[in-house]
Design a protein around this motif. Sequence first.
Motif, short mmCIF file in Angstrom:
data_model
loop_
_atom_site.label_atom_id
_atom_site.label_comp_id
_atom_site.label_asym_id
_atom_site.label_seq_id
_atom_site.Cartn_x
_atom_site.Cartn_y
_atom_site.Cartn_z
N LEU A 167 0.94 -1.25 -0.08
CA LEU A 167 0.16 0.03 0.11
C LEU A 167 0.68 1.46 0.06
N LYS A 168 2.09 1.27 0.49
CA LYS A 168 2.94 2.39 0.48
C LYS A 168 4.45 2.16 0.12
N GLY A 169 4.86 3.05 -0.44
CA GLY A 169 6.28 2.93 -0.65
C GLY A 169 6.55 3.01 -2.19
N ARG A 170 7.50 2.83 -2.53
CA ARG A 170 7.92 2.75 -4.11
C ARG A 170 7.28 1.51 -4.95
N ASP A 171 6.92 0.25 -4.23
CA ASP A 171 6.28 -0.59 -4.81
C ASP A 171 4.87 -0.67 -4.70
N ALA A 172 4.31 0.12 -4.18
CA ALA A 172 2.84 0.62 -3.90
C ALA A 172 1.90 -0.09 -4.95
N GLY A 173 0.83 -0.82 -4.83
CA GLY A 173 0.11 -1.41 -6.03
C GLY A 173 0.57 -2.67 -6.30
N GLY A 174 1.66 -3.12 -5.88
CA GLY A 174 2.26 -4.25 -6.44
C GLY A 174 1.92 -5.43 -5.36
N VAL A 175 2.02 -6.72 -5.88
CA VAL A 175 1.66 -7.96 -4.95
C VAL A 175 2.87 -8.76 -4.45
N ALA A 176 3.17 -9.23 -3.30
CA ALA A 176 4.48 -9.62 -2.93
C ALA A 176 4.04 -10.70 -1.96
N CYS A 177 5.25 -11.62 -1.50
CA CYS A 177 4.86 -12.71 -0.62
C CYS A 177 5.86 -12.41 0.86
N ILE A 178 5.03 -12.74 1.77
CA ILE A 178 5.89 -12.51 2.82
C ILE A 178 6.89 -13.79 3.05
N VAL B 204 7.63 -7.14 8.56
CA VAL B 204 7.78 -8.54 7.79
C VAL B 204 8.70 -8.18 6.45
N TYR B 205 9.26 -9.42 6.09
CA TYR B 205 10.13 -9.14 4.96
C TYR B 205 9.23 -9.81 3.68
N ILE B 206 9.44 -8.90 2.77
CA ILE B 206 8.61 -9.27 1.57
C ILE B 206 9.62 -9.40 0.41
N ALA B 207 9.21 -10.16 -0.48
CA ALA B 207 9.80 -10.64 -2.01
C ALA B 207 8.76 -10.73 -3.15
N ASP B 208 9.08 -10.51 -4.34
CA ASP B 208 8.16 -11.04 -5.43
C ASP B 208 8.93 -11.93 -6.34
N GLY B 209 10.11 -11.97 -6.09
CA GLY B 209 11.01 -12.91 -6.94
C GLY B 209 11.37 -12.04 -8.27
N ASP B 210 10.82 -10.92 -8.50
CA ASP B 210 11.31 -10.27 -9.71
C ASP B 210 11.93 -9.07 -9.53
N ALA C 235 12.27 -18.08 -8.43
CA ALA C 235 11.23 -18.76 -9.42
C ALA C 235 10.05 -19.03 -8.61
N LYS C 236 10.24 -20.04 -7.50
CA LYS C 236 8.96 -20.21 -6.89
C LYS C 236 8.14 -19.15 -6.20
N LEU C 237 8.75 -18.00 -6.04
CA LEU C 237 7.95 -16.82 -5.61
C LEU C 237 7.33 -16.28 -6.86
N ARG C 238 8.04 -16.21 -8.02
CA ARG C 238 7.27 -15.71 -9.10
C ARG C 238 6.06 -16.45 -9.47
N TYR C 239 6.33 -17.94 -9.54
CA TYR C 239 5.08 -18.84 -9.85
C TYR C 239 3.88 -18.66 -8.83
N ALA C 240 4.16 -18.64 -7.59
CA ALA C 240 3.19 -18.34 -6.44
C ALA C 240 2.32 -17.17 -6.59
N ILE C 241 3.05 -16.13 -7.04
CA ILE C 241 2.53 -14.87 -6.96
C ILE C 241 1.62 -15.17 -8.28
N SER C 242 2.29 -15.25 -9.35
CA SER C 242 1.44 -15.04 -10.66
C SER C 242 0.23 -16.03 -10.60
#
Length: 101
Positions: free
Chosen positions: A17-28, A37-43, A81-88
């Motif tokens: 919701l906030k910051g440079r990556d706002a609007g994106g989906v990521a995974c904890i 929390v620490y988040i990443a999206d694999g991309d 790769a696993k993160l990208r797959y799970a998020i997509s």
Amino acid sequence: MMDPLSVPQVGQMVRILKGRDAGGVACIIGIEGSRFVYIADGDKRKVDRSKKKNVSHLQLYEFVSPEVKNSIEQTGRVTNAKLRYAISTFINENNLLMEGE
């Protein structure tokens, strides 16, 4: 008593919701205390450069990726790769529109 959905879990999908990556989906991929929390999206945000975020800056989705959760519980890490797959998969199954794409 806190609502169980407001307690972040490893493998849980979030919308930023906030910051440079706002609007994106990521995974904890990690939890620090009750507020961060620490988040990443694999991309754009790789696992080895995960972002520390305040939970109040995230919208937590009910969905927790079993692949990501199991990988982190068993090996202590998850691949990009696993993160990208799970998020997509999550985005496609829920017909979420990504902002800024």
